[in-house]
Design an enzyme around this catalytic site. Structure first.
Site, PDB file in Angstrom:
ATOM      1  N   CYS B 140      57.244   8.632  27.737  1.00 15.69           N
ATOM      2  CA  CYS B 140      56.175   8.848  26.821  1.00 15.69           C
ATOM      3  C   CYS B 140      55.163   9.868  27.255  1.00 15.69           C
ATOM      4  CB  CYS B 140      55.241   7.636  26.728  1.00 15.69           C
ATOM      5  SG  CYS B 140      56.093   6.221  26.110  1.00 15.69           S
ATOM      6  N   GLY B 227      74.139   4.221  22.961  1.00 20.18           N
ATOM      7  CA  GLY B 227      75.256   3.857  22.578  1.00 20.18           C
ATOM      8  C   GLY B 227      76.536   4.263  23.661  1.00 20.18           C
ATOM      9  N   GLY B 275      71.624  -2.716  24.951  1.00 23.59           N
ATOM     10  CA  GLY B 275      70.767  -1.955  23.587  1.00 23.59           C
ATOM     11  C   GLY B 275      71.573  -1.946  22.126  1.00 23.59           C
TER      12      GLY B 275
HETATM   13  C1  LIG Z   1      66.209   2.068  18.033  1.00 19.82           C
HETATM   14  C2  LIG Z   1      65.951   2.020  19.340  1.00 19.82           C
HETATM   15  C3  LIG Z   1      64.506   1.834  19.878  1.00 19.82           C
HETATM   16  C4  LIG Z   1      64.263   1.555  21.144  1.00 19.82           C
HETATM   17  N1  LIG Z   1      63.093   1.416  21.686  1.00 19.82           N
HETATM   18  C5  LIG Z   1      62.571   1.490  23.176  1.00 19.82           C
HETATM   19  C6  LIG Z   1      61.355   0.830  23.413  1.00 19.82           C
HETATM   20  O1  LIG Z   1      60.466   0.694  22.557  1.00 19.82           O
HETATM   21  N2  LIG Z   1      60.921   0.950  24.951  1.00 19.82           N
HETATM   22  C7  LIG Z   1      61.929   1.322  25.812  1.00 19.82           C
HETATM   23  O2  LIG Z   1      61.533   1.484  26.923  1.00 19.82           O
HETATM   24  N3  LIG Z   1      63.244   1.566  25.282  1.00 19.82           N
HETATM   25  C8  LIG Z   1      63.516   1.506  24.116  1.00 19.82           C
HETATM   26  N4  LIG Z   1      64.892   2.248  23.589  1.00 19.82           N
HETATM   27  C9  LIG Z   1      65.933   2.464  24.784  1.00 19.82           C
HETATM   28  C10 LIG Z   1      66.577   1.252  24.814  1.00 19.82           C
HETATM   29  O3  LIG Z   1      66.106   0.162  25.577  1.00 19.82           O
HETATM   30  C11 LIG Z   1      67.833   1.752  26.134  1.00 19.82           C
HETATM   31  O4  LIG Z   1      67.299   2.092  26.993  1.00 19.82           O
HETATM   32  C12 LIG Z   1      68.836   2.741  25.425  1.00 19.82           C
HETATM   33  O5  LIG Z   1      69.149   2.416  23.953  1.00 19.82           O
HETATM   34  C13 LIG Z   1      70.163   3.064  26.429  1.00 19.82           C
HETATM   35  O6  LIG Z   1      70.955   1.600  25.944  1.00 19.82           O
HETATM   36  P1  LIG Z   1      71.843   1.480  24.831  1.00 19.82           P
HETATM   37  O7  LIG Z   1      73.033   2.478  25.043  1.00 19.82           O
HETATM   38  O8  LIG Z   1      72.719  -0.017  25.126  1.00 19.82           O
HETATM   39  O9  LIG Z   1      71.248   1.335  23.722  1.00 19.82           O
HETATM   40  C14 LIG Z   1      65.309   2.038  22.277  1.00 19.82           C
HETATM   41  C15 LIG Z   1      66.698   2.276  21.908  1.00 19.82           C
HETATM   42  C16 LIG Z   1      66.845   2.247  20.326  1.00 19.82           C
HETATM   43  C17 LIG Z   1      68.261   2.507  20.258  1.00 19.82           C
END
Ligand SMILES: Cc1cc2nc3c(=O)[nH]c(=O)nc-3n(C[C@H](O)[C@H](O)[C@H](O)COP(=O)(O)O)c2cc1C
Ligand SMILES: Cc1cc2nc3c(=O)[nH]c(=O)nc-3n(C[C@H](O)[C@H](O)[C@H](O)COP(=O)(O)OP(=O)(O)OC[C@H]3O[C@@H](n4cnc5c(N)ncnc54)[C@H](O)[C@@H]3O)c2cc1C
Ligand code: FES
Lengths: 292, 332
Positions: B140, B227, B275
Site C-alpha cells: 500500500c 491466477g 486466492g
Molecule cells: C480481487 C482480489 C482482491 C484482493 N485483495 C487483497 C487484500 O485485500 N489484501 C491482500 O493482502 N491481498 C489481496 N489480494 C491478493 C491475494 O490475497 C493474493 O495474494 C494474490 O491474488 C495471488 O494469489 P492467487 O493467484 O491465488 O490469487 C487480492 C486479490 C484479488 C484477486
C-alpha cells in the site's frame, strides 16, 4: 436458497437467429430454487482459457422438469465456447445468484417491459410469470418495448409473437419498427391515450448501460417504479471479490462515495439507487498503486 | 524423506507449525478472495480449512476504486478493487463473530496509509477473541512518503512491522509484494523487525488496454495480476524468501489445484493460501486439502512436514559412470 455448485447436463442447444442461441440445461437443484431475474455463473471449460466463469440470467425456468434456459448472444471467447456445447455434455454452474425481480403485487397493474438487445433474456421468464399470475385477461396492459441496433439483431417474429403480450419494436437505424431510441418510443407511446399505459405502474428493463440510463431517467421523471437488471464484469458472482461495483446513490447524502455490488445487491436495482453520472461520465483518476 | 509404505491407508498428518501458529492443515484462503468467510459457507465446511484470511481491513471503511475494477487476461485476471472494506469496527462487530463461532482460525489482513495506522489497527485487534494472527499487507502507498509503497522499501517495511509488533502479542505475518528488485531484502527487513512469518506473493503490478476504445481496461489504469499466470513468479519469490529468512514462509500465487499447492510446499513453503481459484471453483480450498491428502497417501508419506522443503536441486548425471568412460575412450 443457499448458493450451490451444480454440474448441469446440456439438454439442447439451438440457434435462434444470427448470433443468438438458446441453451437448455438440466440442473434440478438450481432450477428448483431459481427466481426470475437471478443468474448463474457458468464455467464454460476446464483449464485457464477462459479462466473465469461467465454470468447468465435465467431466461426461462422449468422447476418441475429440473431445467432452465439461457438465451445468449455470442460476443467473445466464452460465449463462443458456450455455442459449441453439445447435448449430453455438462457444465459446472454456481447459482442461483443475485436478488431477482420483485413481481408486482397488484394483479391488474399496467406494466412496461423494456428490452435492449439480448437484455430481453431475463424479461422472458418475468413476463411468463406475470402472464400465468393473471390468466388470459388483464394482458392488455402489459407491453414489451423491444429494441436493437438493427433489424437483424432482433429475435425473429415467431419468437416474439410467442411471448404472449403485445410488442412494440424499435431500431436505432430505423430498419424495423420505431426509428430511434427505445426510450423515445416509450415516451411517445405512453403519451397516447388508447394504450392504457399512460402511466405504467411499474417498469422492468434490461439492456445496454446507455439504455438503462435513459430508462432510469424516464422512470424517475415520470415517477414510475423501475426495476433495472444491471450488468458488470464479474469474477466470483458471490460477493467475495468486490469487483462488480457500481457507484451508488445514498438517499439524503448526494456526496457520499459508496458502491453497490451487482452480484449481491443486484442485478436488479431501482432507478434511484445508482449514481448514473458517475458511470457514464467516468473520469479517469491518476494511477495509484492501490490494487486488490 | 520419511516413507512408510506399510501404512498407506492411515490418514497422513497434515498439521503444520507456523512459528507460534499451529494449523491442522496448510491450506488457507487468500485475503480479498474469500470475503469474510461467510460468502463461502454454502459451498464448503469452513471448519476444514487451516485458516481463513479475511479481506484487508483498515481503520475506517473504504469505498474502493471506481469501476471497471476487473479484467480477465490470459490465465489470470487483473483487479483494482482499491481495498474496499467495512473498516475495523464493523469487522469486529458484524463479520468476525460468524467465523469465531465456527471455531476456524481467523487471520486478519490489515493495511494503513501511515505507519501509525498499522500500529493502531493491530492495537484495536489485540485482545479481540477469535483472531489467530495478523497479516500485514505492505503493498500500500505511504501517504506521508508521496505514495511510495511500504513494501518496496526495506526501511519502511521494517517500521511498519515494528509498529504492529509493538502493538500486539498475536503472531504477525508480513505479506510481501513481488513488485520489487529483491524480495529477499524486504523479507529480511520484515523478519528483522519481528515478523513471525512471511507470506508472498501479493498481486503483480500489471495493466490492460482496449485498442478500439483506446482506453485502459481498468479505471485505475494499473491493476494486480493474479491466477495461474503468476504461479512461476510466485514460486521463484517463495524459493528466494525461504532461503533468506529463518522463519516459516506461506506461499501464495496461482494455486488452483493440489499439485500447485504441493509445488509450493516442495520448495519450502510451510503453508499456502488460495486466492483467485476460489472465484472459479468456490470449493477449491477443500478440494486442495483432499488432493494433498491423497498425494501423501499415494506417496506413502505419513507426515506432511517431511515433504515440505524436500526439493532436490543437486545435479544428477545418471550416465556418468564407468560405461561412459568406455564410450568416451572409443569415440576419442
Ligand atoms: C480481487 C482480489 C482482491 C484482493 N485483495 C487483497 C487484500 O485485500 N489484501 C491482500 O493482502 N491481498 C489481496 N489480494 C491478493 C491475494 O490475497 C493474493 O495474494 C494474490 O491474488 C495471488 O494469489 P492467487 O493467484 O491465488 O490469487 C487480492 C486479490 C484479488 C484477486
Ligand atoms: C447478471 C448478468 C446476467 C447476464 N445475462 C446474460 C444473458 O442472459 N445472456 C447473454 O447473452 N449475456 C448475459 N450477460 C452478459 C454475459 O455475461 C457476457 O456477454 C459474457 O460474459 C461475455 O463473455 P465472453 O467470454 O463471450 O466475452 P469476452 O471475451 O469476455 O468479452 C467480449 C465482449 O463482451 C463484453 N462483456 C464481457 N462480459 C460482459 C458482461 N458481464 N456484461 C456486458 N458485456 C460484457 C466485453 O466487454 C467485450 O466487449 C449477463 C451479464 C451479467 C452480469
Ligand atoms: S462478482 Fe465478485 S463481488 Fe460481485
Amino acid at each position: 436458497m443457499a448458493k450451490i455448485i451444480e454440474q448441469a447436463r446440456i439438454i439442447s442447444q439451438e440457434r435462434i437467429s444470427g448470433q443468438i442461441l438458446r441453451l437448455r440445461l438440466h440442473s434440478p437443484e438450481i432450477s428448483g430454487a431459481a427466481r426470475c431475474g437471478q443468474f448463474v455463473m457458468v464455467r464454460l471449460r476446464e483449464g485457464t482459457d477462459p479462466l473465469l466463469r461467465r454470468p447468465f440470467s435465467f431466461s426461462r425456468i422449468y422447476p418441475e422438469d429440473g431445467e432452465f434456459e439461457i438465451l445468449y448472444r455470442v460476443v467473445g471467447r466464452g460465449t463462443w465456447l458456450m455455442s459449441q456445447l453439445l447435448p449430453g455434455s455438462s457444465v459446472s454452474l454456481v447459482g442461483p445468484l443475485g436478488n431477482g425481480f420483485e413481481l408486482p403485487i397488484e394483479k391488474t397493474a399496467a406494466l412496461a417491459f423494456i428490452a435492449g438487445g439480448i437484455g430481453i433474456a431475463p424479461l422472458l421468464e418475468l413476463i411468463a410469470q406475470v402472464i400465468s399470475d393473471r390468466g388470459a385477461k388483464g394482458l392488455e396492459n402489459l407491453r414489451l418495448f423491444y429494441g436493437a441496433r438493427t433489424a437483424a439483431e432482433l429475435l425473429p417474429e415467431d419468437f416474439t409473437r410467442a411471448i404472449g403480450i403485445r410488442v412494440h419494436f424499435a431500431t436505432d437505424d430505423g430498419s424495423f419498427g420505431f426509428h430511434g431510441r427505445i426510450t423515445q418510443m416509450v415516451e411517445e407511446l405512453t403519451a397516447e391515450e388508447d394504450l392504457l399505459l399512460r402511466r405504467p405502474h411499474e417498469v422492468y428493463s434490461c439492456g445496454p448501460l446507455a439504455m438503462q440510463y435513459h430508462v432510469a431517467r424516464w422512470a424517475i421523471s415520470n415517477d414510475v417504479l423501475a426495476q433495472l437488471s444491471m450488468e458488470s464484469l464479474m469474477a466470483c458472482g458471490i460477493g467475495a471479490c468486490l469487483g462488480c461495483a457500481l457507484p451508488a446513490q445514498t438517499p439524503g447524502e448526494p456526496q457520499s462515495e459508496r458502491f453497490v455490488h451487482v452480484c449481491e445487491d443486484g442485478p436488479i436495482f431501482s432507478a434511484g439507487s445508482i449514481k448514473w453520472n458517475k458511470i457514464l461520465v467516468q473520469q479517469m483518476p491518476p494511477p495509484t498503486w492501490v490494487f486488490n | 524423506m520419511e516413507q512408510n509404505p506399510g501404512s498407506a491407508d492411515a490418514s497422513p498428518d497434515l498439521g503444520v507449525q507456523l512459528g507460534p501458529l499451529r494449523l491442522k492443515n496448510p491450506v488457507m484462503s487468500a485475503s480479498g478472495t474469500f470475503g469474510y468467510g461467510e460468502e463461502y459457507s454454502s459451498f464448503l465446511d469452513l471448519r476444514r480449512l487451516g485458516a481463513v484470511v479475511v479481506k484487508g481491513i483498515s481503520l475506517t471503511p473504504r469505498a474502493g476504486n471506481p469501476p471497471p475494477r476487473l479484467v480477465e487476461t490470459p490465465a489470470g485476471m487483473l483487479n483494482a478493487i482499491g481495498l474496499e472494506n467495512v473498516g475495523v469496527e464493523r469487522f469486529l462487530s458484524i463479520k468476525l463473530p460468524f467465523l469465531r463461532d465456527l471455531g476456524v482460525p481467523v487471520i486478519v489482513n490489515i493495511f494503513g496509509n501511515t505507519i501509525e495506522e498499522y500500529g493502531e489497527l493491530a492495537a484495536r485487534l489485540e485482545g479481540a477473541p477469535g483472531i489467530a494472527a495478523i497479516e500485514i499487507n505492505v503493498s500500500c502507498p505511504n501517504v506521508k512518503k508521496g505514495g511510495m509503497v511500504f513494501g518496496t522499501d526495506p526501511a519502511m517495511t521494517s517500521k511498519v512491522v515494528e509498529a504492529v509488533r509493538r502493538a500486539t502479542v498475536l503472531p504477525v505475518i508480513t505479506k510481501l509484494t513481488p513488485n520489487v528488485t529483491s524480495i529477499s531484502e524486504i523479507a529480511k527487513a520484515a523478519r528483522g523487525a519481528g515478523s513471525d512469518l512471511i507470506s508472498c506473493i501479493n498481486t503483480v503490478a500489471a495493466m490492460a488496454v482496449d485498442i478500439f476504445s483506446r482506453r485502459p481496461r481498468l479505471a485505475n489504469i494499473f491493476g494486480g495480476l493474479s491466477g495461474p499466470a503468476v504461479k512461476p513468479v510466485a514460486l521463484r519469490c517463495v524459493y528466494e524468501v525461504v532461503r533468506a529468512v529463518d522463519c516459516p514462509v506461506i506461499g501464495i500465487g496461482g494455486i488452483m489445484s493440489a499439485t500447485d499447492a504441493l509445488e509450493f510446499l516442495l520448495i519450502g513453503a510451510c503453508a499456502v493460501q488460495v486466492g483467485t481459484a476460489n472465484f472459479i471453483n468456490p470449493a477449491s480450498t477443500v478440494e486442495i486439502i483432499e488432493g494433498i491428502e491423497r498425494f501423501l497417501k499415494v506417496e506413502g508419506i505419513t507426515d506432511i512436514n517431511s515433504y515440505i522443503g524436500s526439493l532436490d536441486t543437486g545435479c544428477l548425471f545418471p550416465f556418468a559412470d564407468d560405461s561412459c568412460a568406455v564410450i568416451e575412450s572409443e569415440i576419442l
